[in-house]
Design an enzyme around this catalytic site. Structure first.
Site, mmCIF file in Angstrom:
data_model
loop_
_atom_site.group_PDB
_atom_site.id
_atom_site.type_symbol
_atom_site.label_atom_id
_atom_site.label_comp_id
_atom_site.label_asym_id
_atom_site.label_seq_id
_atom_site.Cartn_x
_atom_site.Cartn_y
_atom_site.Cartn_z
ATOM 1 N N ASN A 12 0.674 -1.156 -0.077
ATOM 2 C CA ASN A 12 0.002 -0.048 0.001
ATOM 3 C C ASN A 12 0.764 1.345 0.163
ATOM 4 O O ASN A 12 0.206 2.397 -0.114
ATOM 5 C CB ASN A 12 -0.796 -0.115 0.914
ATOM 6 C CG ASN A 12 -2.144 -1.053 0.991
ATOM 7 O OD1 ASN A 12 -2.604 -1.292 -0.071
ATOM 8 N ND2 ASN A 12 -2.229 -1.867 2.131
ATOM 9 N N ARG A 19 -3.728 9.324 -0.502
ATOM 10 C CA ARG A 19 -4.870 9.334 0.499
ATOM 11 C C ARG A 19 -4.082 9.574 1.828
ATOM 12 O O ARG A 19 -3.138 9.126 1.821
ATOM 13 C CB ARG A 19 -5.744 8.012 0.487
ATOM 14 C CG ARG A 19 -6.639 7.912 -0.875
ATOM 15 C CD ARG A 19 -7.485 6.810 -0.862
ATOM 16 N NE ARG A 19 -6.631 5.511 -1.034
ATOM 17 C CZ ARG A 19 -6.927 4.398 -0.490
ATOM 18 N NH1 ARG A 19 -7.759 4.285 0.319
ATOM 19 N NH2 ARG A 19 -6.198 3.211 -0.713
ATOM 20 N N TYR A 24 0.017 9.921 6.567
ATOM 21 C CA TYR A 24 1.208 9.687 5.705
ATOM 22 C C TYR A 24 1.970 10.580 5.174
ATOM 23 O O TYR A 24 2.895 10.534 4.466
ATOM 24 C CB TYR A 24 0.926 8.489 4.794
ATOM 25 C CG TYR A 24 0.512 7.160 5.682
ATOM 26 C CD1 TYR A 24 1.347 6.552 6.686
ATOM 27 C CD2 TYR A 24 -0.832 6.583 5.665
ATOM 28 C CE1 TYR A 24 0.901 5.427 7.277
ATOM 29 C CE2 TYR A 24 -1.190 5.397 6.192
ATOM 30 C CZ TYR A 24 -0.426 5.031 7.162
ATOM 31 O OH TYR A 24 -0.785 3.852 7.814
ATOM 32 N N ASN A 74 10.583 -0.283 4.996
ATOM 33 C CA ASN A 74 9.207 -0.222 5.331
ATOM 34 C C ASN A 74 8.418 -1.338 5.055
ATOM 35 O O ASN A 74 7.878 -1.306 4.033
ATOM 36 C CB ASN A 74 8.573 1.181 4.892
ATOM 37 C CG ASN A 74 7.331 1.549 5.568
ATOM 38 O OD1 ASN A 74 6.797 0.586 6.411
ATOM 39 N ND2 ASN A 74 7.030 2.877 5.493
ATOM 40 N N HIS A 80 3.585 -5.979 11.103
ATOM 41 C CA HIS A 80 2.779 -6.674 12.447
ATOM 42 C C HIS A 80 2.305 -8.165 12.176
ATOM 43 O O HIS A 80 1.648 -8.622 12.938
ATOM 44 C CB HIS A 80 1.459 -5.583 12.656
ATOM 45 C CG HIS A 80 2.024 -4.272 12.600
ATOM 46 N ND1 HIS A 80 2.776 -3.622 13.203
ATOM 47 C CD2 HIS A 80 1.545 -3.287 11.633
ATOM 48 C CE1 HIS A 80 2.870 -2.108 12.985
ATOM 49 N NE2 HIS A 80 2.170 -2.052 11.808
ATOM 50 N N ASP A 87 12.093 -13.927 9.200
ATOM 51 C CA ASP A 87 13.406 -14.888 8.830
ATOM 52 C C ASP A 87 13.939 -14.498 7.561
ATOM 53 O O ASP A 87 15.061 -14.696 7.819
ATOM 54 C CB ASP A 87 12.425 -16.152 8.557
ATOM 55 C CG ASP A 87 11.805 -16.843 9.992
ATOM 56 O OD1 ASP A 87 12.146 -16.293 10.916
ATOM 57 O OD2 ASP A 87 10.853 -18.030 9.705
ATOM 58 N N HIS A 100 9.363 3.492 9.322
ATOM 59 C CA HIS A 100 7.876 3.952 9.371
ATOM 60 C C HIS A 100 7.742 5.296 9.031
ATOM 61 O O HIS A 100 8.237 6.152 9.735
ATOM 62 C CB HIS A 100 7.088 3.308 10.546
ATOM 63 C CG HIS A 100 7.440 1.773 10.515
ATOM 64 N ND1 HIS A 100 6.530 1.150 10.063
ATOM 65 C CD2 HIS A 100 8.037 1.211 11.671
ATOM 66 C CE1 HIS A 100 6.902 -0.243 10.303
ATOM 67 N NE2 HIS A 100 7.684 -0.226 11.321
ATOM 68 N N SER A 102 4.901 6.973 10.129
ATOM 69 C CA SER A 102 4.059 7.148 11.380
ATOM 70 C C SER A 102 4.640 6.824 12.579
ATOM 71 O O SER A 102 5.520 5.883 12.572
ATOM 72 C CB SER A 102 2.349 6.512 11.226
ATOM 73 O OG SER A 102 2.704 5.221 11.177
ATOM 74 N N ARG A 111 -0.471 -2.057 16.087
ATOM 75 C CA ARG A 111 0.630 -1.546 15.204
ATOM 76 C C ARG A 111 1.987 -1.467 16.283
ATOM 77 O O ARG A 111 2.949 -1.067 15.910
ATOM 78 C CB ARG A 111 0.531 -0.195 14.677
ATOM 79 C CG ARG A 111 -0.557 -0.232 13.524
ATOM 80 C CD ARG A 111 -0.765 1.100 12.910
ATOM 81 N NE ARG A 111 -1.704 1.278 12.355
ATOM 82 C CZ ARG A 111 -2.345 0.900 11.020
ATOM 83 N NH1 ARG A 111 -1.414 0.174 10.352
ATOM 84 N NH2 ARG A 111 -3.681 1.062 10.720
HETATM 85 O O1 CA2 Z 1 3.912 4.284 9.269
HETATM 86 C C1 CA2 Z 1 4.214 3.563 8.424
HETATM 87 O O2 CA2 Z 1 5.109 3.669 7.667
HETATM 88 C C2 CA2 Z 1 3.437 2.199 8.257
HETATM 89 O O3 CA2 Z 1 4.590 1.260 8.036
HETATM 90 C C3 CA2 Z 1 2.422 2.364 6.851
HETATM 91 C C4 CA2 Z 1 1.465 1.150 6.873
HETATM 92 C C5 CA2 Z 1 1.131 0.684 8.212
HETATM 93 O O4 CA2 Z 1 0.206 -0.416 8.243
HETATM 94 C C6 CA2 Z 1 1.959 0.502 9.463
HETATM 95 O O5 CA2 Z 1 1.320 0.112 10.582
HETATM 96 C C7 CA2 Z 1 2.698 1.710 9.533
HETATM 97 C C8 CA2 Z 1 0.546 1.324 6.021
HETATM 98 C C9 CA2 Z 1 0.986 1.804 4.656
HETATM 99 C C10 CA2 Z 1 -0.307 2.210 3.808
HETATM 100 O O6 CA2 Z 1 0.027 3.482 3.123
HETATM 101 C C11 CA2 Z 1 -0.859 4.143 2.685
HETATM 102 C C12 CA2 Z 1 -0.787 5.444 1.914
HETATM 103 C C13 CA2 Z 1 -1.566 6.348 1.634
HETATM 104 C C14 CA2 Z 1 -3.014 5.804 1.482
HETATM 105 C C15 CA2 Z 1 -3.215 4.509 2.024
HETATM 106 C C16 CA2 Z 1 -2.110 3.786 2.573
#
Ligand code: CA2
Length: 145
Positions: A12, A19, A24, A74, A80, A87, A100, A102, A111
């Site tokens: 993603n 979005r 992000y 990343n 999680h 591994d 990350h 966030s 998370r």
């Molecule tokens: O904070 C981060 O970089 C994460 O790795 C981002 C992941 C999240 O599941 C982790 O807990 C923390 C999610 C990436 C999704 O990125 C998006 C970006 C724009 C719109 C929707 C999703």
């Protein structure tokens, strides 16, 4: 010495900048990688891989064993959930910095757990696109000893 660094992004993260800017940021993944190329300068040659597929991320990590000096990674939500990625990271002998956008510890409880942290040299989280810059600097400093 010019290092070879893999910038690896999981599921993603190709949606960045389109979005959820409040979580992000507004930079796209291309913007982030372009900034990292400037940060690296002559110090490192960067290769970037983004995949939404766990197996492809594992393959990229395996390939990096022979082609890269380290990885800024990343893993997205696989952070999680994925023992397989853990591994893969513990199986390659190059340093990996978990990165990350966030601050995962200030978000939902699911998370707060990372399967990757224990096998990485360190973690950078919570600084938006700058997390990648900090992670790259930390990785290069680590490689320089
Ligand atoms: O904070 C981060 O970089 C994460 O790795 C981002 C992941 C999240 O599941 C982790 O807990 C923390 C999610 C990436 C999704 O990125 C998006 C970006 C724009 C719109 C929707 C999703």
């Amino acid at each position: 010495m010019t290092r070879k660094i893999l910038i690896l992004n999981g599921p993603n993260l190709n949606l960045l900048g389109t979005r959820e800017p409040e979580v992000y940021g507004t930079a796209t993944l291309d913007d982030i990688v372009a900034g990292l190329v400037i940060t690296a300068g002559e110090r490192a040659e960067l290769r970037h891989v983004q995949s939404n597929n766990e197996g492809e991320l594992i393959e990229a990590i395996h390939q990096a064993r022979d082609t890269s000096d380290g990885i800024v990674f990343n893993p997205g939500a696989f952070t999680h959930t994925s023992i397989a990625l853990r591994d893969a990271v513990s199986g390659v002998e190059i340093p990996v910095v978990e990165t990350h956008l966030s601050n995962v510890h200030a978000r939902e409880e699911f998370r707060h757990t990372s399967y990757l942290t224990a096998v990485c040299v360190g973690v950078v989280a919570g600084f938006g696109a700058n997390s990648y810059t900090l992670a790259l600097e930390a990785l290069l400093a680590h490689l320089d000893g």
